[in-house]
Enzyme design. Structure first.
Site, PDB file in Angstrom:
ATOM      1  N   GLU A  52       9.682  -4.969  -4.994  1.00  0.00           N
ATOM      2  CA  GLU A  52      10.058  -6.186  -5.704  1.00  0.00           C
ATOM      3  C   GLU A  52      10.675  -5.909  -7.076  1.00  0.00           C
ATOM      4  OE1 GLU A  52      10.184  -9.199  -4.722  1.00  0.00           O
ATOM      5  OE2 GLU A  52       9.180  -8.995  -2.791  1.00  0.00           O
TER       6      GLU A  52
ATOM      7  N   GLU B 132      -4.533   9.259   6.337  1.00  0.00           N
ATOM      8  CA  GLU B 132      -5.100   9.282   4.995  1.00  0.00           C
ATOM      9  C   GLU B 132      -6.010  10.468   4.748  1.00  0.00           C
ATOM     10  OE1 GLU B 132      -9.171   6.743   5.111  1.00  0.00           O
ATOM     11  OE2 GLU B 132      -7.331   5.558   5.198  1.00  0.00           O
TER      12      GLU B 132
END
Length: 302
Positions: free
Chosen positions: A85, A116
């Site tokens: 953004e 992960e």
């Protein structure tokens, strides 16, 4: 569940929701809303650490450094959302704020939970970004023990980059590898262990706070207006016109004409109208004052 996991606040059962499956829909929604209220208080407790983080990032970016969000699963996705953004909202280069996610871009849409578990992968993926001591790395993990962002912070620390950790447990493992540890303690989740809930909400709020306040410090905002918005579509072009009209008291047609001349860059258009100068001089003033619109407006002709 291992003993180390069982001891984490984010893995504990919430006593207020132990009969969740017996609640009505309305009762479930009410209790979730009540639990979310705790997030605001938890975030307020870490504002001093967030402020320190903002100052570190601002100074680094002013000197040409970059900001990297590193995480896995939900934490990684939050980094992707915030980073993506920044270019349209503040017209910054896409490499200024980046997200590094365990499992790569594909993991954003389809979970790769085992991605992960490797510190080496976290370090490797950060190394692939050619991170230097000029950059800032934020490792995001609700549990505070996820190997991927821990490996990234360890690597970043070795090369001299500034490191920040963002977790939801006290004395988190990742905090030991951060120049600034942020531990936002939201308590047990409504759904045991589902850190996409309160933990993710808290982290989203903090990432929003960090990126927005950094951009204000960099001169990307005037008053509370997005004066560096990338006016790439109809909605954003109309927003640019409204911003110009709000700041300068220009009419719609005058604002449209100024933006056309400025190729829809809002800041030089504002300087042009507010100071009655040419586009060339408006841009010169902005360069002279490092893009700070207020100072460019108030400065004398050069």
């Amino acid at each position: 569940m291992t003993d180390s996991l069982a001891s984490l606040t984010t893995e504990k059962r919430n006593p207020r929701t132990q009969n969740l499956d017996q609640m009505t829909v309305g009762e479930m929604l009410q209790v979730m809303n009540q639990e979310d209220r705790h997030v605001l208080d938890a975030v307020s407790e870490v504002i001093p650490q967030v402020e320190e983080t903002v100052n570190i990032i601002t100074e680094a970016v002013k000197k040409g450094g970059r900001l990297f969000y590193v995480g896995a699963g939900t934490s990684g996705r939050l980094g992707v959302i915030d980073a993506s953004e920044c270019p349209p909202t503040f017209m910054v280069p896409p490499d200024m704020v980046q997200a590094v996610m365990a499992g790569g871009d594909r993991a954003f849409l389809k979970a790769r939970e085992n991605a992960e578990d490797s510190e080496e992968e976290g370090a490797h993926d950060l190394e692939q970004k050619a991170v230097t001591e000029a950059d800032v790395i934020i490792g995001i993990t609700a549990s505070g023990r996820t190997p991927y962002p821990i490996g990234a912070l360890k690597y970043a620390g070795k090369i001299g980059a500034k490191t920040i950790s963002l977790s939801c447990n006290p004395s988190s493992e990742i905090s030991a590898f951060a120049d600034v540890p942020i531990e936002v303690l939201v308590g047990p989740e409504v759904l045991t262990g589902s850190t996409r809930l309160k933990a993710a909400t808290a982290h989203k709020m903090i990432l929003n706070m960090i990126s927005t306040t950094v951009m204000v410090q960099l001169g990307k905002v005037y008053e509370n207006l997005m004066v560096d918005v990338h006016a790439s579509n109809y909605k954003l072009r109309e927003r640019a016109k409204r911003i110009l009209m709000e700041v300068t008291d220009a009419g719609y047609k005058e604002a449209e004409q100024a933006l056309d001349e400025a190729k829809y860059q809002v800041k030089p258009a504002i300087v042009m109208l507010e100071s009655s100068v040419s586009l060339e001089e408006a841009n010169a003033r902005l360069r002279q004052h490092d893009g700070q619109l207020r100072r460019a407006i108030e400065s004398r002709s050069i």
